[in-house]
Design a protein around this motif. Structure first.
Motif: not given
Ligand SMILES: [Zn+2]
Length: 348
Positions: A119, A273, A277
């Motif tokens: 990320h 998202h 996580h």
């Molecule tokens: Zn992710």
């Protein structure tokens, strides 16, 4: 001092501060390549094609991946903290439970660390974006392998353990690898379109089968409890929470909510998202706790995992997946071209 020279002094002082310490401007969705678009995330994109250090230092900047990176860095700290306490309580040479906790903990740290790095760095270019997210799948399937090992040695009953222990680890190994290929192909075939549902279905189907295999070692405990009038399902709550959170993870991953309901309002904080996580970290913590609780209840005295055998198996899995990724990466330029053509068609 005149006001003019004071202004100059302030300007010179601010200009001399290293750029890494200043808030960097981000771009709206229209100004980045189509493959970098996330559904309903309209801004906060980092500038592509910058030197690598720009992306490394973006760890301390505010953009649409900041929370995704930090959620998994903090997750690593939480796992390390728990492992530290387990090492305090148990002895690696004497307590087999510590081997199970350590193997699963390593798989969590690799999975979370890989995700945080991906990320952080993927926004450099469309090609890096594709390859980085396939590296993320190595981390995710590596972690699934660790979950399978945790389920076999951490919370299966003796009869189940005896009947599956010879073939279960190779089964989880193969299913983890096949799931990795499934996730990569979904990205290659449908990654050009962030709204494509086929990609989500392939993700959920692959991860669902993997989760079912990971559940196999402890399902018999629920069957036993169902047939035993003296057993309460609440005694298995520490295990039931694991598939429950997994389902929440799948929903958070696929739904892209609340950003789809409030486009542009969750660009920095509040994306589905990000919730996904946090749920992943929670699930890791619940799995470590389940291993610990069943050990304390003297239910897994039969488990004797071989640390070095499983560590080598994990390394082999990572290497094979990385080698496969090198081959699959050759398909990435064609996938990016497909994305550009589809985008051009849409703009006509
Ligand atoms: Zn992710």
């Amino acid at each position: 001092m005149t006001s003019r020279s004071l202004n100059d002094l302030i300007y010179d002082t601010l200009a001399s501060v290293p750029w890494q310490t200043k808030l960097q401007p981000t771009l709206p969705m229209e100004e980045v390549h189509v493959v970098l678009h996330e559904p309903a995330i309209l801004g906060g994109y980092r500038v592509p094609h910058k030197p690598w250090k720009y992306y490394f230092f973006s760890l301390f900047q505010l953009h649409n991946e900041t929370v995704n990176v930090w959620s998994h860095i903090i997750g690593c700290v939480v796992i390390l903290y728990k492992l530290y306490h387990f090492f305090d309580e148990f002895d690696l040479g004497r307590d087999h439970v510590l081997t199970t906790l350590l193997l699963f903990g390593i798989s969590c740290l690799i999975g979370l660390g890989t995700s945080a790095a991906v990320h952080l760095l993927h926004a450099k270019s469309p090609y890096i974006h594709f390859v980085a997210f396939m590296v993320d799948y190595i981390g995710a399937t590596f972690c699934s392998f660790g979950s399978g090992i945790a389920a076999l040695y951490g919370y299966s009953k003796a009869e189940t353990y005896d009947s599956i222990k010879d073939f279960y680890a190779p089964l989880v190994f193969i299913s983890s690898y096949l799931n990795f290929l499934n996730l990569c192909l979904a990205k290659i075939w449908y990654g050009h379109d962030p709204h494509n549902l086929n990609r989500k279905y392939m993700f959920i189907f692959g991860m669902g089968i993997q989760a079912f295999i990971n559940m196999a070692p402890w399902i018999p405990r629920f069957v036993d409890c169902f047939h035993d009038n003296t057993c309460s399902f609440s005694s298995l709550n520490h295990i039931s929470i694991i598939p429950f959170v997994f389902v929440l993870e799948a929903v958070a991953f696929a739904a892209h909510q609340p950003e789809k309901t409030f486009p542009g309002k969750c660009d920095i904080v509040g994306q589905g998202h990000q919730l996904f996580h946090v749920l992943i970290v929670l699930n890791h913590v619940f799995q470590l706790d389940a291993i610990y609780i069943d050990h304390k209840n003297n239910l897994t005295g039969h488990s004797e995992p071989d640390f070095w055998f499983y560590l080598i198996m994990m390394i082999v899995l990572y290497v094979i997946e990385a080698a496969s990724l090198c081959i699959i990466a050759r398909l990435v330029p064609a996938s990016i071209k497909k994305a550009e053509e589809a985008d051009e068609e849409k703009r006509k």
